[in-house]
Motif scaffolding. Sequence first.
Motif, PDB file in Angstrom:
ATOM      1  N   VAL A 312       0.855  -1.183   0.000  1.00  0.00           N
ATOM      2  CA  VAL A 312       0.000   0.000   0.000  1.00  0.00           C
ATOM      3  C   VAL A 312       0.893   1.235   0.000  1.00  0.00           C
ATOM      4  CG1 VAL A 312      -1.597   1.289   1.453  1.00  0.00           C
ATOM      5  CG2 VAL A 312      -1.875  -1.174   1.165  1.00  0.00           C
ATOM      6  N   ASN A 313       0.529   2.222  -0.776  1.00  0.00           N
ATOM      7  CA  ASN A 313       1.318   3.447  -0.844  1.00  0.00           C
ATOM      8  C   ASN A 313       1.109   4.260   0.429  1.00  0.00           C
ATOM      9  OD1 ASN A 313       2.792   5.641  -1.632  1.00  0.00           O
ATOM     10  ND2 ASN A 313       1.227   6.442  -3.032  1.00  0.00           N
ATOM     11  N   ALA A 318      -0.012   9.844  -0.896  1.00  0.00           N
ATOM     12  CA  ALA A 318      -0.884   8.679  -1.093  1.00  0.00           C
ATOM     13  C   ALA A 318      -2.323   9.110  -1.334  1.00  0.00           C
ATOM     14  CB  ALA A 318      -0.816   7.766   0.127  1.00  0.00           C
ATOM     15  N   GLY A 319      -2.962   8.481  -2.295  1.00  0.00           N
ATOM     16  CA  GLY A 319      -4.377   8.722  -2.533  1.00  0.00           C
ATOM     17  C   GLY A 319      -4.678   9.963  -3.360  1.00  0.00           C
ATOM     18  N   VAL A 325      -6.511   2.334  -3.711  1.00  0.00           N
ATOM     19  CA  VAL A 325      -5.313   2.508  -2.902  1.00  0.00           C
ATOM     20  C   VAL A 325      -5.225   1.557  -1.714  1.00  0.00           C
ATOM     21  CG1 VAL A 325      -5.013   4.918  -3.547  1.00  0.00           C
ATOM     22  CG2 VAL A 325      -6.466   4.352  -1.617  1.00  0.00           C
ATOM     23  N   THR A 326      -6.316   0.880  -1.401  1.00  0.00           N
ATOM     24  CA  THR A 326      -6.313   0.077  -0.173  1.00  0.00           C
ATOM     25  C   THR A 326      -5.706  -1.310  -0.380  1.00  0.00           C
ATOM     26  OG1 THR A 326      -8.449  -0.888  -0.641  1.00  0.00           O
ATOM     27  CG2 THR A 326      -8.448   1.180   0.584  1.00  0.00           C
ATOM     28  N   SER A 327      -5.349  -1.906   0.746  1.00  0.00           N
ATOM     29  CA  SER A 327      -4.791  -3.234   0.737  1.00  0.00           C
ATOM     30  C   SER A 327      -5.777  -4.253   0.157  1.00  0.00           C
ATOM     31  CB  SER A 327      -4.413  -3.556   2.185  1.00  0.00           C
ATOM     32  OG  SER A 327      -4.334  -4.908   2.404  1.00  0.00           O
ATOM     33  N   PHE A 376      -4.673   2.119 -10.079  1.00  0.00           N
ATOM     34  CA  PHE A 376      -4.106   1.686  -8.801  1.00  0.00           C
ATOM     35  C   PHE A 376      -2.913   2.545  -8.399  1.00  0.00           C
ATOM     36  CE2 PHE A 376      -6.512  -2.045  -9.808  1.00  0.00           C
ATOM     37  CZ  PHE A 376      -6.866  -2.556  -8.575  1.00  0.00           C
ATOM     38  N   GLU A 377      -2.701   2.583  -7.096  1.00  0.00           N
ATOM     39  CA  GLU A 377      -1.569   3.278  -6.523  1.00  0.00           C
ATOM     40  C   GLU A 377      -0.925   2.326  -5.527  1.00  0.00           C
ATOM     41  OE1 GLU A 377      -1.705   6.928  -3.823  1.00  0.00           O
ATOM     42  OE2 GLU A 377      -2.493   7.615  -5.738  1.00  0.00           O
TER      43      GLU A 377
END
Length: 599
Positions: A312-313, A318-319, A325-327, A376-377
Amino acid sequence: MQEFRNIAVIAHVDHGKTTLVDELLKQSGTFTEHQKVAERVMDSNDLEKERGITILSKNTAIHYKNSKINIIDTPGHADFGGEVERVLKMVDGVLLLVDAQEGVMPQTKFVLKKALSLGLKPIVVINKIDKPAADPERVVDEVFDLLVALDANDEQLEFPVIYAAAKEGYAKLDMSDENKNLIPLFETILDFVPAPTGLPTNPLQLQVFTLDYDNYVGKIGVARIFNGTIKKNQNVMLAKANGETLKGRISKLIGFQGLERIDIDEAESGDIVAIAGFDALDVGDSVVDPNNPMPLDPLHIEEPTLSVMFAVNNSPFAGLEGKYVTSNKLDERLEAEMKTNIAMKYESGDEGQFKVSGRGELQITILAENMRREGFEFSLGRPEVIIKEENGVKMEPYEHLVIDVPDAHTGTVIEKLGRKKAEMVAMNPTGDGQTRIEFEIPARGLIGFRGQFLTDTKGEGVMNHSFLEFRALSGAVEHRKNGALISMEDGVAVGYSLFNLQDRGALFIGPQTKVYKGMIIGEHARPNDLDVNPIKGKNLTNVRSSGADEAIKLVPPRDMALELALEWIENDELVEVTPNTIRIRKRILDATKRKRASR
Ligand SMILES: Nc1nc2c(ncn2[C@@H]2O[C@H](COP(=O)(O)OP(=O)(O)OP(=O)(O)O)[C@@H](O)[C@H]2O)c(=O)[nH]1
Ligand SMILES: [Mg+2]
């Protein structure tokens, strides 16, 4: 009755496989007169088009005279070699393409070795004979020597040779022929590739070699029918590699015709089709007659050699740019990938970390690249080779490396590779002031080498490698020799500061780039890490010296694309990947904490 020929087109990367398939499609009358067809039409997904390489093997079918020729176009890049290996079990012959100038390359050797070990007899296509520096006779000799070195049998050594320029659409049996089409190649395929041996009247035997997914029909398996006849709605048995069996029904049967996929009701032994109806379908599975089940040998699935931690970033940005972005989202996406991509694996670790393993950096970066396009990030850690244990001995993957460099750079390259535990196995001048050097090197030593190599050879060197084997673990290999330039501030980079910093090393960012504390903005010219301030403007005095600002000349930043960034980082660093940006950062952003941790 219709006759079949099933062939795969195999070669080193860029030797012209997809281009040749284009021409085979065109010249077999698969397209109508005015149909507009893109170049390298089989490279159909976005990343393939953008990078000009084939990533997934794909099949097509053409008709020539009375025969249906199923052709599988395979990827040439070494990371996808395992896929080629599987595809080879589905065909009865191969076209081995070799560039008439480059000659035999690492992946030529890898794919030919696999083909020979399956007993396939190659048709050798010396391609790109239109190139001014082409040397077809030398390349034929190289191929012959390679076959001998690979212990080819007498039949395999009697390979037919075709001289071709796929791009120009012609092939000939002799360099002096004036032929302007591919007929000699079509004829050689019919004459030389054996027809399938199965019978439509035998009990059904079919094996899946690639998977596809469709939102409406679910999993689709592309498969070769080795025996029997398959019908839509037929009740069949799925035999999995682990011996498990499942009963079910073929809900959809799809045939290939040029670039089209058409719904069909029935297909016979010898053909290649796609089937749906089983959620549990996997590559290597057999589909058989439930009353007379005779599953085929499972396919050999290549082991991963490299892994990268996806996480996860958690950077300060982040975001801001990504949608997912979530696990949980990462987990779902990776799980979906592994459903169709059997060459890769993943395991969940703690705190939103996922260890993704594959055959090489390219395979893993392609996945990352696809994910960022989908919104995705995430962050990526330094690639690590997979060490396995055999009889109590730790083993690591080795690669066969071939380097082409201008003569002047050979010394530097040999010296640098020596420090990476590479062993030189051959060195030959190729005329024109170039030398080809071959090495065997632990895959570990190659991580991070490309950037160095390009700098050392001023961008003129070319390197190619492919998996060799697992060998006993060798000693330590040298890591990156330069430190990082790290931002000590949050803010926006200013041209004036960057100008003052560029003597310190090579910068990765230009003015106006948003930065955060702990983000890496360049490579230090010295071995140690250096905290720097890229956002400091010029102290404005009352007197504005006119002209001084214009004097600022910034060196263009080094473009750290995903692959380069991933190769560059060390264990205490991460690559931050978002749909818009690739950033490099320290794992620990705070300078004080970082220094404490490194002690
Ligand atoms: N001069 C010349 N160039 C060719 C010929 N055939 C292909 N090329 C060029 O070679 C490059 C690579 O061609 P591709 O067909 O994508 O090669 P490939 O073997 O499918 O590559 P991968 O699938 O990535 O391994 C393209 O730029 C083609 O235009 C040829 O006969 N002559
Ligand atoms: Mg291709």
